[in-house]
Enzyme design. Sequence first.
Site, PDB file in Angstrom:
ATOM      1  N   ASP A 141       0.831  -1.198   0.000  1.00 27.65           N
ATOM      2  CA  ASP A 141       0.000   0.000   0.000  1.00 27.65           C
ATOM      3  C   ASP A 141       0.870   1.254   0.000  1.00 27.65           C
ATOM      4  O   ASP A 141       2.062   1.217   0.332  1.00 27.65           O
ATOM      5  CB  ASP A 141      -0.905  -0.012   1.241  1.00 27.65           C
ATOM      6  CG  ASP A 141      -2.214   0.744   1.028  1.00 27.65           C
ATOM      7  OD1 ASP A 141      -2.295   1.532   0.073  1.00 27.65           O
ATOM      8  OD2 ASP A 141      -3.142   0.539   1.832  1.00 27.65           O
ATOM      9  N   ASP A 180     -10.889   1.933  -2.723  1.00 26.20           N
ATOM     10  CA  ASP A 180     -11.313   1.622  -1.358  1.00 26.20           C
ATOM     11  C   ASP A 180     -12.832   1.611  -1.227  1.00 26.20           C
ATOM     12  O   ASP A 180     -13.361   1.219  -0.191  1.00 26.20           O
ATOM     13  CB  ASP A 180     -10.739   2.655  -0.383  1.00 26.20           C
ATOM     14  CG  ASP A 180      -9.266   2.431  -0.112  1.00 26.20           C
ATOM     15  OD1 ASP A 180      -8.763   1.331  -0.395  1.00 26.20           O
ATOM     16  OD2 ASP A 180      -8.611   3.364   0.385  1.00 26.20           O
TER      17      ASP A 180
END
Length: 704
Positions: free
Chosen positions: A450, A520
């Site tokens: 990430d 997301d």
Amino acid sequence: MPISYLEESHIFAIRTARSSYLFGINDSGTVQHLYWGSPVHAGDCADLLRAKHHSSFDAAVDRETEEYGGWGGLLYAEPALKVTFGDGVRDLLLRYDGYLMDKPEELVIRLADEYYALKVNLHYRVFPEFDLIERYVTITNGEPSAVRIEQAMSAIWSVLSLPAYRLTHVTGRWAGEYQLRSDVLSEGKKVLESRRGFTGPHANPWFAIDDGTASETSGHVWFGALGWSGNWKIAAEKTTFGHLRVSGGINDFDGSFAIAPGESYTSPVFTGGFCENGFGGMSRQLHRYQKAAILPGSRERKVLYNSWEATEFAVNVQDQKVLAHKAARIGVERFVVDDGWFGARNSDRAGLGDWQVNPQKFPKGLNELIDEVKSLGMDFGIWVEPESVNPDSDLYRAHPEWVYQFPTRAGSQLRNQLLLNLGLPEVKQFVLDFMTNLLSSYDISFIKWDMNRTVTEPGIADERQQREHSDWIRHVNNLYEIWGELRRRFPNVEFETCAGGGARIDLGILRFADQAWISDNTDALDRLHIQEGFTYAYDPSVMMCWVTESPHGMNGRRLPLSFRFHSAMMGGLGIGANIDRWSEDELAEAKDYVEQYKRIRLITMHGDLYRLSSLRHSNVAACQYVARDGQESVVFAFQNAQHFGAWERRLTLQGLDPDALYEVDAGDGRAVTQHGSTLMQVGVALGFSGDGQSRMIRIARVER
């Protein structure tokens, strides 16, 4: 031969299965673009090389269509290359200096400045079966002093003589990535770019051009995608003489750098293509190319469970074991622990950068959980964010000089973190070492990598870097080298690219990443829009899609479990909900959908995608995947809302053999047999009744 040189007319011809790409050497020694489109005979096109003059104000109109032109002389369009020589001269005059063709599919055009010892090689690599050309440049400095590169595009793509030019691209923001947009281009310049240090969610380095009439299934489309995961720029410039040139490469904003004497610079690859069969045909060409030439592998996408939404930072071994047992019950094949397993990581305010297993959360170490997960028949995966650091961390206290910073600035914190200067050799080595130690110490088969912040205050760390001033480039190149080395050291580990959702996805990082986290936002309806835009440019086999809670935490929308699973089954299936709260009925239903996915995932991963209907134009979204051998197909259809009095919707399919017979199973126990022509012209009835409805339809060819 895909590439040929017509010596008499000085024309280079690139021929693919369904297109021609022509350029030639004009009387002034300039490489001139001539044609790109449906197949033509190159020998008939010699007259296209003639010089074009309008007035003293536009004395060299043909320079607008140079194949690769330097800023200088009479060029006023967006330059492919802009330099400053050691003596301060900023004028660049590139002339043709020969060609090399060592392989049938590869061509190098050599250019050289008229006066200075600066060489530019234009590289072309042809993929005839996909109607695609990869282009990049290598710039070599033969001067006794450094040459500063102010702008270096990977390629210029020219589209000529259309009655109108329409640009299709994607835009967005966090949790709303890959939103399709179309703009008719008037004279001037439309710029798509990122200045944030990574690819970015607000735009993506992919474009498509048509004349305003192309559809999903018909029309000529010119398109391209840049393989760079840092600051990038694509500029579509329509001239007053009706030409369109699309330049693309590393962004020149704050991006100048020096090439020392005897050194070279190689640009990212900018891939371009032409399609006669609309945007759907364009996407299938890109998808096949990515499978064949970009993606590092084609391993079966495993059903994944990620525990983030269930526990967030409150990770502990006992709760993770409970979730693992529930995940195994419903058929999950890979269990992933997200943020919170390391250091003093109890929130996003501390611990980032301290990559040691938290002893309070895992008193017996990480292997206790890994052994439990593997005993349940699942692989183990873990989340990392190697490029960032919390100020409240042992790493930052030991090495505050490792972050991007200007000496007179405190530095911006985003998500309570700073960004490590990956361009520093010692930082690069730190990341490589801790990742190597992590993957050597534990039986980990999957890494979710990430990056939850943009680049800010990109301060220069030492005198050498001050001279080069290429922070943005070094960060990305070192990232690629780290990923490449980790893949060599750990060939059985799969990697997912993630950056605050889908902010680092492009043809550069996809050379190293097995899969991508595209947003997301996991709301199943929002995801239909995001996934549609994503698949215009990128293969659906890489996009990870999760089943999460209803009502959804972002928008409160309630959708049935069937809709949520069907939406997620169109890519790599993941589950992110807190399954410890699911009822026995929900767990049983989820297990059934997981089993269905396992039966069709080879079709969705390796087959061809046909977008049948879009929520942008309809109340129904539908996608069809057809196996490459044509024997099977699967359709996912979704109805947003029911409207009173609306006619029953029939969905016309694509990609089938019109003369073949197919068994159609809509999951309602009433399989029927019909010809491909009927399915593609009359269609199948969806039978929707009510809001938030979905259906998976399986189609199998019947041998007669």
